[in-house]
Design an enzyme around this catalytic site. Structure first.
Site, PDB file in Angstrom:
ATOM      1  N   TYR A 113       0.860  -1.178   0.000  1.00 27.38           N
ATOM      2  CA  TYR A 113       0.000   0.000   0.000  1.00 27.38           C
ATOM      3  C   TYR A 113       0.895   1.225   0.000  1.00 27.38           C
ATOM      4  O   TYR A 113       1.895   1.266   0.723  1.00 27.38           O
ATOM      5  CB  TYR A 113      -0.897   0.004   1.250  1.00 27.38           C
ATOM      6  CG  TYR A 113      -1.758   1.241   1.365  1.00 27.38           C
ATOM      7  CD1 TYR A 113      -3.020   1.282   0.789  1.00 27.38           C
ATOM      8  CD2 TYR A 113      -1.296   2.367   2.029  1.00 27.38           C
ATOM      9  CE1 TYR A 113      -3.794   2.421   0.864  1.00 27.38           C
ATOM     10  CE2 TYR A 113      -2.070   3.513   2.117  1.00 27.38           C
ATOM     11  CZ  TYR A 113      -3.316   3.533   1.531  1.00 27.38           C
ATOM     12  OH  TYR A 113      -4.078   4.663   1.606  1.00 27.38           O
ATOM     13  N   GLU A 203      -3.314   7.647  -4.131  1.00 27.84           N
ATOM     14  CA  GLU A 203      -3.267   6.380  -3.392  1.00 27.84           C
ATOM     15  C   GLU A 203      -3.032   5.219  -4.364  1.00 27.84           C
ATOM     16  O   GLU A 203      -3.782   5.057  -5.325  1.00 27.84           O
ATOM     17  CB  GLU A 203      -4.583   6.164  -2.644  1.00 27.84           C
ATOM     18  CG  GLU A 203      -4.581   4.898  -1.795  1.00 27.84           C
ATOM     19  CD  GLU A 203      -5.970   4.577  -1.239  1.00 27.84           C
ATOM     20  OE1 GLU A 203      -6.911   4.409  -2.042  1.00 27.84           O
ATOM     21  OE2 GLU A 203      -6.096   4.517  -0.010  1.00 27.84           O
TER      22      GLU A 203
END
Ligand code: GDP
Ligand code: MN
Length: 392
Positions: A113, A203
């Site tokens: 992530y 993101e």
């Protein structure tokens, strides 16, 4: 403002980042062609069909499908197009799938992530990263917050090599390794894109380590600071009106600031500060606001009518609280607007009105002589209590 994954990937591809090739498809046939042009089915190459809606959590909701042949791509696309995707981020009404990204498949070794966000508290650009990327990142953040690594970039200083090294070590990419170099290039590219486009968030989930030992961006969400959009007309053009809340869009046409919320008390207020305070006092009194609505300083009778119409379009609304402080805007204008709207729209839910300020007496007179069932409030607190009682 948010954009689609395919648009974000197009933007990011200008920054030397590794992103699997992809094509947009509006029909199953286009998806089949796209898969074929990506050599899907040849030498074991796969493709991924991905619903393009403004929401994460598509994988778990059936909006991401791996296919092995162009025929499978056709079948998967046919199933996905037109479906309403309900994810953990869309709310129960879901989002309709109108277009797909057909992307080169990727052999994943591990999912990470990675995100850049504006960190208001430290007035810097915050980095969040984790070795536990993929579809369960929310759960990781909740149950194992220690697995989320953070760092801040002071925008006046820029991205330091030691920040890159710290993250590279924490993510297990090492120092001086080919992977560490790949990571440094990725981080620099993302940071540059973030600055150049005045992003509020970038993101990447997942950022993957491929079986070949290189990093690749498999999914990307980008949000932009709306106040900076005037500097980026090409970004502003990427807005997908189908993704915006229909009521919010309608409101913006009339110069109203409207944000729909989950409660049942519609609010019609002038001034953003008073609108916020109104939502607070409704909550404090035990109610739930259905929206934020600021009709602005110079609203006309017409705008007030439009505001009512937009509030009433939300079927969840069981009562309306009008809270107006007449400064530039006069109470009698508001009162006329309320009466006109109530008569025109056949108002069936309780209406509580609190008026204060310029021409307040005249405003109250117009309301009381209208013959409409309007509860008048003597103060904001009184109004909140009355509307909360009325909807219960
Ligand atoms: P999201 O669920 O909306 O965040 O959609 P993602 O694009 O992140 O996809 C969800 C998951 O699908 C990822 O975490 C991956 O595990 C998987 N996935 C996406 N693209 C590929 C791909 O090219 N190859 C493989 N093997 N899996 C993929
Ligand atoms: Mn994702």
């Amino acid at each position: 403002m948010n954009i689609h994954e395919y648009q974000a990937k197009e933007l990011l591809s200008r920054f030397g980042l590794s992103i699997p090739l992809g094509k947009l498809a509006y029909t199953a046939t286009e998806a089949e062609w796209a898969a074929r042009s990506l050599s899907c089915g040849k030498e074991g190459r796969v493709a991924v069909i991905k619903a393009q809606v403004h929401s994460g959590g598509r994988g778990k909701a059936g909006g991401v499908k791996l296919v092995k042949t162009p025929d499978e791509a056709y079948a998967a696309a046919e199933k996905m197009l037109g479906m309403t995707l309900v994810t953990n981020q869309t709310g129960p009404q879901g989002k309709k799938v109108n277009k797909l990204l057909v992307a080169e498949g990727c052999d994943i070794d591990k999912e990470y992530y990675f995100a850049l966000v504006v960190n208001r508290e430290t007035a810097s650009i915050g980095i969040m990263a984790s070795t536990e990327g993929g579809m369960d990142i929310e759960e990781v953040a909740e149950k194992h917050p220690e697995k989320i690594i953070t760092a801040d970039i002071d925008p006046t200083v820029g991205l330091h090599d030691f920040t890159i090294r710290k993250l590279s070590l924490a993510l297990g990419f090492g120092l001086g390794t080919p992977l560490a170099k790949d990571f440094a290039k990725t981080l620099k590219g993302l940071y540059q894109a973030f600055l150049e486009y005045d992003c509020s968030m970038v993101e990447i989930n997942p950022l993957v380590l491929t079986k070949k030992g290189t990093l690749a961006i498999l999914d990307c969400k980008m949000s932009f600071d709306e106040n900076a959009l005037f500097r980026h007309p090409n970004i502003a053009d990427l807005r997908d009106y189908e993704e915006d809340d229909a009521r919010e869009l309608e409101a913006s046409k009339y110069g109203l600031s409207y944000v729909s919320l989950e409660g049942n008390i519609g609010c019609l207020v002038n001034g953003a500060g008073l609108a916020m305070a109104t939502m607070d006092i409704i909550k404090q009194t035990g109610g739930q606001p259905a929206n934020f609505l600021d009709v602005g300083g110079g609203a006309s009778q017409e705008t007030v009518t439009q505001a009512f119409r937009i509030i009433l379009r939300d079927n969840a609304v069981k009562g309306i609280f009008v809270n107006i402080f007449g400064g530039i805007m006069k109470c009698d204008v508001i009162a006329n607007g309320i009466v006109a709207a109530a008569k025109e729209l056949g108002l069936k839910v309780p209406l509580v009105v609190r008026l204060e300020g310029t021409n307040v007496e005249l405003g109250k007179k117009i309301l009381s002589e209208s013959g409409l069932n309007i509860l008048s409030a003597s103060s904001m607190g009184d109004g909140a209590q009355k509307i909360v009682n009325a909807v219960k």
